[in-house]
Design a protein around this motif. Structure first.
Motif, PDB file in Angstrom:
ATOM      1  N   VAL A 121       0.861  -1.187   0.000  1.00 21.42           N
ATOM      2  CA  VAL A 121       0.000   0.000   0.000  1.00 21.42           C
ATOM      3  C   VAL A 121       0.892   1.229   0.000  1.00 21.42           C
ATOM      4  O   VAL A 121       1.712   1.409   0.916  1.00 21.42           O
ATOM      5  CB  VAL A 121      -0.916   0.030   1.246  1.00 21.42           C
ATOM      6  CG1 VAL A 121      -1.856   1.225   1.196  1.00 21.42           C
ATOM      7  CG2 VAL A 121      -1.704  -1.272   1.390  1.00 21.42           C
ATOM      8  N   THR A 122       0.753   2.102  -1.001  1.00 26.26           N
ATOM      9  CA  THR A 122       1.541   3.337  -1.002  1.00 26.26           C
ATOM     10  C   THR A 122       0.805   4.405  -0.178  1.00 26.26           C
ATOM     11  O   THR A 122      -0.428   4.367  -0.052  1.00 26.26           O
ATOM     12  CB  THR A 122       1.790   3.869  -2.422  1.00 26.26           C
ATOM     13  OG1 THR A 122       0.545   4.298  -2.995  1.00 26.26           O
ATOM     14  CG2 THR A 122       2.417   2.818  -3.312  1.00 26.26           C
ATOM     15  N   GLY A 123       1.580   5.313   0.390  1.00 27.16           N
ATOM     16  CA  GLY A 123       0.983   6.349   1.234  1.00 27.16           C
ATOM     17  C   GLY A 123       0.370   5.747   2.487  1.00 27.16           C
ATOM     18  O   GLY A 123      -0.676   6.206   2.961  1.00 27.16           O
ATOM     19  N   GLY A 204      -1.462  10.100  -2.305  1.00 26.55           N
ATOM     20  CA  GLY A 204      -2.066  11.208  -3.046  1.00 26.55           C
ATOM     21  C   GLY A 204      -1.934  12.503  -2.265  1.00 26.55           C
ATOM     22  O   GLY A 204      -1.767  12.494  -1.041  1.00 26.55           O
ATOM     23  N   VAL A 205      -1.965  13.620  -2.983  1.00 26.87           N
ATOM     24  CA  VAL A 205      -1.898  14.936  -2.347  1.00 26.87           C
ATOM     25  C   VAL A 205      -2.993  15.823  -2.927  1.00 26.87           C
ATOM     26  O   VAL A 205      -3.531  15.555  -4.006  1.00 26.87           O
ATOM     27  CB  VAL A 205      -0.510  15.606  -2.557  1.00 26.87           C
ATOM     28  CG1 VAL A 205       0.586  14.830  -1.835  1.00 26.87           C
ATOM     29  CG2 VAL A 205      -0.177  15.735  -4.038  1.00 26.87           C
ATOM     30  N   PHE A 219      -0.054  22.684  -9.107  1.00 29.45           N
ATOM     31  CA  PHE A 219      -0.711  21.826 -10.102  1.00 29.45           C
ATOM     32  C   PHE A 219       0.219  20.667 -10.466  1.00 29.45           C
ATOM     33  O   PHE A 219      -0.198  19.509 -10.536  1.00 29.45           O
ATOM     34  CB  PHE A 219      -1.060  22.641 -11.353  1.00 29.45           C
ATOM     35  CG  PHE A 219      -1.760  21.830 -12.410  1.00 29.45           C
ATOM     36  CD1 PHE A 219      -3.131  21.668 -12.390  1.00 29.45           C
ATOM     37  CD2 PHE A 219      -1.033  21.217 -13.416  1.00 29.45           C
ATOM     38  CE1 PHE A 219      -3.779  20.906 -13.358  1.00 29.45           C
ATOM     39  CE2 PHE A 219      -1.666  20.447 -14.383  1.00 29.45           C
ATOM     40  CZ  PHE A 219      -3.044  20.294 -14.362  1.00 29.45           C
ATOM     41  N   ASP A 220       1.501  20.993 -10.676  1.00 30.18           N
ATOM     42  CA  ASP A 220       2.465  19.955 -11.070  1.00 30.18           C
ATOM     43  C   ASP A 220       2.630  18.908  -9.967  1.00 30.18           C
ATOM     44  O   ASP A 220       2.719  17.706 -10.242  1.00 30.18           O
ATOM     45  CB  ASP A 220       3.833  20.585 -11.386  1.00 30.18           C
ATOM     46  CG  ASP A 220       3.811  21.342 -12.710  1.00 30.18           C
ATOM     47  OD1 ASP A 220       2.854  21.157 -13.490  1.00 30.18           O
ATOM     48  OD2 ASP A 220       4.747  22.133 -12.959  1.00 30.18           O
ATOM     49  N   LEU A 221       2.672  19.363  -8.706  1.00 31.16           N
ATOM     50  CA  LEU A 221       2.842  18.410  -7.596  1.00 31.16           C
ATOM     51  C   LEU A 221       1.678  17.413  -7.567  1.00 31.16           C
ATOM     52  O   LEU A 221       1.879  16.200  -7.489  1.00 31.16           O
ATOM     53  CB  LEU A 221       2.910  19.161  -6.251  1.00 31.16           C
ATOM     54  CG  LEU A 221       2.912  18.246  -5.029  1.00 31.16           C
ATOM     55  CD1 LEU A 221       4.252  17.522  -4.884  1.00 31.16           C
ATOM     56  CD2 LEU A 221       2.581  19.007  -3.747  1.00 31.16           C
ATOM     57  N   VAL A 222       0.450  17.947  -7.643  1.00 33.69           N
ATOM     58  CA  VAL A 222      -0.736  17.082  -7.587  1.00 33.69           C
ATOM     59  C   VAL A 222      -0.725  16.099  -8.759  1.00 33.69           C
ATOM     60  O   VAL A 222      -0.971  14.900  -8.599  1.00 33.69           O
ATOM     61  CB  VAL A 222      -2.023  17.941  -7.578  1.00 33.69           C
ATOM     62  CG1 VAL A 222      -3.261  17.072  -7.709  1.00 33.69           C
ATOM     63  CG2 VAL A 222      -2.090  18.781  -6.302  1.00 33.69           C
TER      64      VAL A 222
END
Ligand SMILES: NC(=O)c1ccc[n+]([C@@H]2O[C@H](COP(=O)([O-])OP(=O)(O)OC[C@H]3O[C@@H](n4cnc5c(N)ncnc54)[C@H](O)[C@@H]3O)[C@@H](O)[C@H]2O)c1
Length: 385
Positions: A121-123, A204-205, A219-222
């Motif tokens: 599981v990531t995050g 996720g962010v 925007f790029d980070l998301v």
């Protein structure tokens, strides 16, 4: 670490040495690469690093004819020593016998609907990811908690190991937006368990802002974490899953994306997030079409707001306090007012919980006639048309 070799060999051995319903666990010690480091009295397979599936089948058949049982260990010459078993604890014990290390008692195997499955599981250091990892464990799976926050993942993995037993929980560092980090995390999972049956792409962010004011960097980070990160994880895990399926063609493996209700309906002043989640459904459908040939189902789960989770409830940085300070909810003067406003949007009157998500996860994993779906878990807030 010889990742490409183990990434193909270990999952195939899982498939070949497992039962009809449960793959074996294959644990490896890449520090032990030669026969002089192994106990003389313990029999084991000797494998060339380039052994293909037919070669593995032949080597196991020869071993069975000679010893009357499946092998419990192997030496992949120049690469690693391996232990095999129905659980990670049993595989660790087999490896310890082979390498002359101290053998610790093996606990009884877990029971449950996911018993025998290895999940990653990531995050998973907090929020939905942690809650999903806890639910997977409660249903009998072993879980690798993967997160950028490795300290958090490690501390929860230790707690969960104490609760569920040796070999049930582990932590690896992953940055899902970095291709090399994804490959390294998957390779680490392969070294410890031999492969992964259920991969949950959850990291996720969220950066909410209007289209006229959102910084491009946000925007790029998301996009990098939620959309591109999902691709990078699937790119790293799918070959390992495909190798396992090749050796056990009757079994299905699962990739599950934790999407959102914002992947089903636009989200005002939250377009970067909603766009990344809509895109995630496009990836899910497309991966499903391609990877069905490799025995991999790919589905998305679309939960409503996890109002009890840290994203919303963190007392300093949570969305409740942020929305209260920003005056986003008309007339709200307390955090409780903001919370009630969001609860009132849900026909079932409450936020989503990890237990709700886990029920949908069990559904998609247990299905043998469904792939490429996006399952809403929203208390009736979003309905499919
Ligand atoms: N919280 C909600 O209301 C809600 C609702 C629907 C869907 N979701 C989805 O659930 C998932 C988890 O959300 P959450 O609210 O639990 O988030 P959270 O912020 O509580 O936790 C996110 C975790 O991901 C980790 N992470 C962040 N960037 C990472 C990266 N690049 N690589 C690896 N790990 C990284 C963080 O360290 C953290 O442990 C997300 O995909 C989110 O979109 C959340």
């Amino acid at each position: 670490m010889e990742t490409p070799v183990l990434n193909q060999l270990s999952p195939r051995l899982r498939g070949l040495l497992g039962t009809d319903s449960t793959p074996a666990v294959v644990t490896a010690d890449p520090a032990i690469r030669t026969a002089d480091r192994l106990a003389a009295s313990v029999p084991y397979l000797v494998l060339d690093p380039g052994t293909d599936l037919a070669g593995l089948q032949a080597a196991i058949a020869v071993y069975r004819a000679a010893h009357g049982a499946n092998p419990e260990g192997a030496l992949v010459t120049g690469v690693a020593a391996m232990g095999f078993g129905p659980t990670r604890a049993a595989a660790d014990a087999a490896l310890a016998r082979l390498t002359g290390a101290t053998v610790v008692p093996v606990p009884a195997p877990p029971i449950g609907r996911l018993a025998g499955k290895v999940a990653m599981v990531t995050g998973a250091a907090q929020g939905f990811g942690l809650g999903i990892a806890e639910q997977l464990l409660a249903h009998g799976a072993s879980v690798i908690l993967a997160d950028l926050n490795i300290e958090g993942a490690r501390s929860h993995a230790s707690r969960l190991t104490a609760e569920h037993g040796a070999g049930r929980a582990d932590a690896v560092r992953i940055d899902v937006s970095d291709p090399d980090s994804c490959q390294e995390a998957v390779a680490e999972a392969v070294v410890r368990y031999g492969g992964v049956d259920v991969f949950v792409s959850n990291a996720g962010v969220l950066r909410a802002e209007g289209v006229m004011t959102q910084p491009v960097a946000d925007f790029d980070l998301v996009t990098n974490v939620n959309y591109r990160g999902y691709f990078l994880c699937v790119r790293a895990i799918a070959p390992v899953m495909a190798a396992q399926h090749e050796a056990a063609p009757d079994s299905w493996l699962d990739i599950v994306e934790i999407n959102s209700k914002s992947g089903l309906e636009g989200s005002k002043r939250n377009f970067a997030y909603a766009g990344s989640k809509f895109g995630g459904i496009g990836l899910t459908q497309s991966f499903a079409l391609e990877l069905v040939e490799d025995g991999i189902k790919v589905n998305a789960l679309c939960p409503g707001n996890f109002l009890d989770g840290p994203l919303w409830s963190d007392p300093e940085r949570g969305l409740f306090v942020q929305y209260l300070r920003a005056g986003k909810v008309p007339g709200a003067t307390t955090v409780a007012d903001v919370r009630r406003f969001y609860e009132a949007k849900v026909p079932m009157g409450r936020g989503a919980l990890p237990t709700d998500v886990a029920k949908a996860l069990l559904y998609v994993v247990e299905q043998t006639y469904e792939t490429g779906q996006a399952v809403p878990i929203t208390g009736g807030q979003n309905m499919l048309s």
